[in-house]
Enzyme design. Structure first.
Site, short mmCIF file in Angstrom:
data_model
loop_
_atom_site.label_atom_id
_atom_site.label_comp_id
_atom_site.label_asym_id
_atom_site.label_seq_id
_atom_site.Cartn_x
_atom_site.Cartn_y
_atom_site.Cartn_z
N SER A 104 41.08 9.94 12.15
CA SER A 104 42.41 10.42 12.54
C SER A 104 42.73 10.28 14.02
O SER A 104 43.86 10.53 14.43
CB SER A 104 42.58 11.89 12.12
N LYS A 107 45.77 8.30 14.97
CA LYS A 107 47.11 8.88 15.12
C LYS A 107 47.60 8.85 16.57
O LYS A 107 48.80 8.88 16.83
CB LYS A 107 47.13 10.32 14.60
N SER A 287 46.62 17.29 12.57
CA SER A 287 46.25 16.00 11.96
C SER A 287 47.00 15.77 10.66
O SER A 287 46.40 15.47 9.62
CB SER A 287 44.74 15.92 11.73
#
Length: 456
Positions: A104, A107, A287
């Site tokens: 993640s 991102k 997240s």
């Protein structure tokens, strides 16, 4: 006195004659003598002293080792890099140039690209227009997965989201304002803004049932959650249908079908998402996968790369190009980092976070969305920065990452000695949940060492 003067004149004349004879020039006895030229006084010379060389700057003795922390077997296949954010110097490197799955943490790249391509003020718009058939309207998805079916004033998992009941009220008012309109009988759902597959082939389907990822469509509500109030909630296999049913319930007594809006159709209502600057913070702090995929797809569309998963890499890399960092080796197959097929070198992250820490361009919005160790978001959970690692509470601003095959953490450390550091840590392959504890301990080690961090 007269006699003396005469003697001197005679002597002087003789000397002059002798001198003239020496150079071969005749001298007339009656010619007056020339005035002697005074001998110039020699100018004293001084040998130039060599200029002193520049005093070399005192070199920093980097003797603070994190070797024990970095050898923790819980880190699995370990990669990391630490950089002094002020000087740009790399202080610590273990496989920093190797592109690997970032989970993640990806991102961060999606968010940085969105802030560049879309801009911080961009809002995704959901509209309703007149259909081609009498009595029909078309609900046109604009890519806003945060659009909520909860009542206005009742916050969903996405604070500040637009609400379907507001949109329905606009449509009913506009429809009633034209006496020529027949009763509303049909709702058409248009999700054509996004194309191609709704589910990335490399994703595990359990992410849908476990409540972490919806199918990606341009029309959906509440990130397609069963429970619109919970961050983690089971998703359906038909987010377009769920959105259509929720809007039909607001309008009352209408049938539902799929289609597209006619060109030039009159608009009956519109609602907008939060601006990108807010969406970036909402996806980073907890997240959120759905917002990340929304942003990645909007970047692809806006950049002209396309509207499917296969267009995300070109769109995101186009946005990242503005930051002037070499993107060689980066592979982006989704916006959330859920896929094992993504690849980002730690070296790229430490450079990008240097710009984020300096709040270059619009990147300040990204920094403000980062979780803070011991204080906010996914770094405030009970299993993060506990025990000895709590020494870094409030000083680590970073994005967490977790997939089945790895744990990651990357961001900014305001070290104990005042040095701003940027860092990236990957713990990959045969790892489990305990990798987070090892990552936090190593990060706390970086915090304690600061600019004295040793690469040994």
């Amino acid at each position: 006195m007269i006699a003396g003067g005469t003697l001197a004149l005679v002597l002087f004349g003789g000397i002059a004659v002798a001198a003239g004879s020496a150079v071969g020039a005749p001298v007339a006895a009656s010619a007056p003598s020339a005035t002697p030229t005074p001998t110039p006084t020699p100018t004293p010379t001084q040998t130039a002293r060599p200029a002193p060389g520049a005093v070399p700057a005192a070199s920093i003795v980097r003797s603070c080792s994190v070797a024990d922390l970095a050898s923790d077997p819980r880190l699995g296949s370990f990669q990391a890099q630490v950089r002094n954010a002020t000087t740009g110097a790399v202080l610590y490197d273990r496989g920093g140039n190797t592109a690997s799955r970032a989970a993640s943490v990806l991102k961060v790249l999606t968010s940085a690209a969105a802030l560049e391509v879309l801009g911080p003020d961009y809002r995704a718009t959901t509209t309703v227009v007149k259909g081609a058939e009498p009595g029909s309207v078309v609900l046109v998805g604009g890519g806003d997965i945060t659009l909520s079916r909860t009542p206005s004033g009742d916050e969903s998992a996405y604070a500040g989201a637009a609400h379907l009941d507001d949109l329905a009220a606009q449509v009913e008012a506009a429809w009633a304002a034209d006496p020529a309109n027949p009763p509303l009988t049909k709702l058409i759902l248009d999700s054509s803004m996004f194309g191609g597959a709704e589910w990335q082939p490399s994703w595990d389907s359990k992410e849908l049932w476990d409540g972490y990822m919806p199918p990606i469509t341009a029309l959906q509500v509440d990130g397609d959650r069963d429970n619109p109030y919970n961050n983690t909630s089971t998703r359906s296999e038909d987010p377009i249908g769920r959105a259509g049913e929720a809007f039909a319930a607001e309008l009352g007594g209408v049938s539902i079908e799929r289609g597209t809006a006619p060109a030039g159709a009159a608009q009956l209502g519109a609602v907008q998402s939060q601006p990108v600057s807010t969406l970036v913070q909402q996806t980073l702090i907890v997240s959120d996968n759905a917002i990340a995929e929304m942003l990645a797809r909007l970047v692809a569309v806006e950049s002209g790369a396309g509207n499917g998963f296969e267009s995300i890499q070109a769109g995101v890399l186009q946005g990242l190009a503005a930051y002037g960092i070499d993107t060689t080796g980066i592979v982006i197959v989704d916006g959330s980092g859920l896929s094992d097929d993504n690849a980002v070198p730690p070296n790229y992250l430490t450079q990008l976070f240097t710009k984020i820490n300096a709040r270059e361009g619009n990147l300040g919005a990204l920094f403000d969305g980062l979780p803070v160790a011991g204080q906010s978001g996914s770094l405030s959970y009970s299993d993060r920065f506990t025990g000895d690692s709590a020494v870094a509470d409030g000083a680590v601003f970073a994005k967490t990452g977790w997939i089945d095959t790895g744990y990651t953490l990357s961001g900014v450390i305001h070290a104990a000695d005042g040095t701003p550091l940027t860092f990236a840590i990957y713990a990959l392959d045969d790892v489990d949940d305990s990798a987070k504890t090892a990552i936090d301990a190593l990060t706390a080690g970086f915090y304690s060492c600061g600019d004295s961090l040793s690469n040994q």
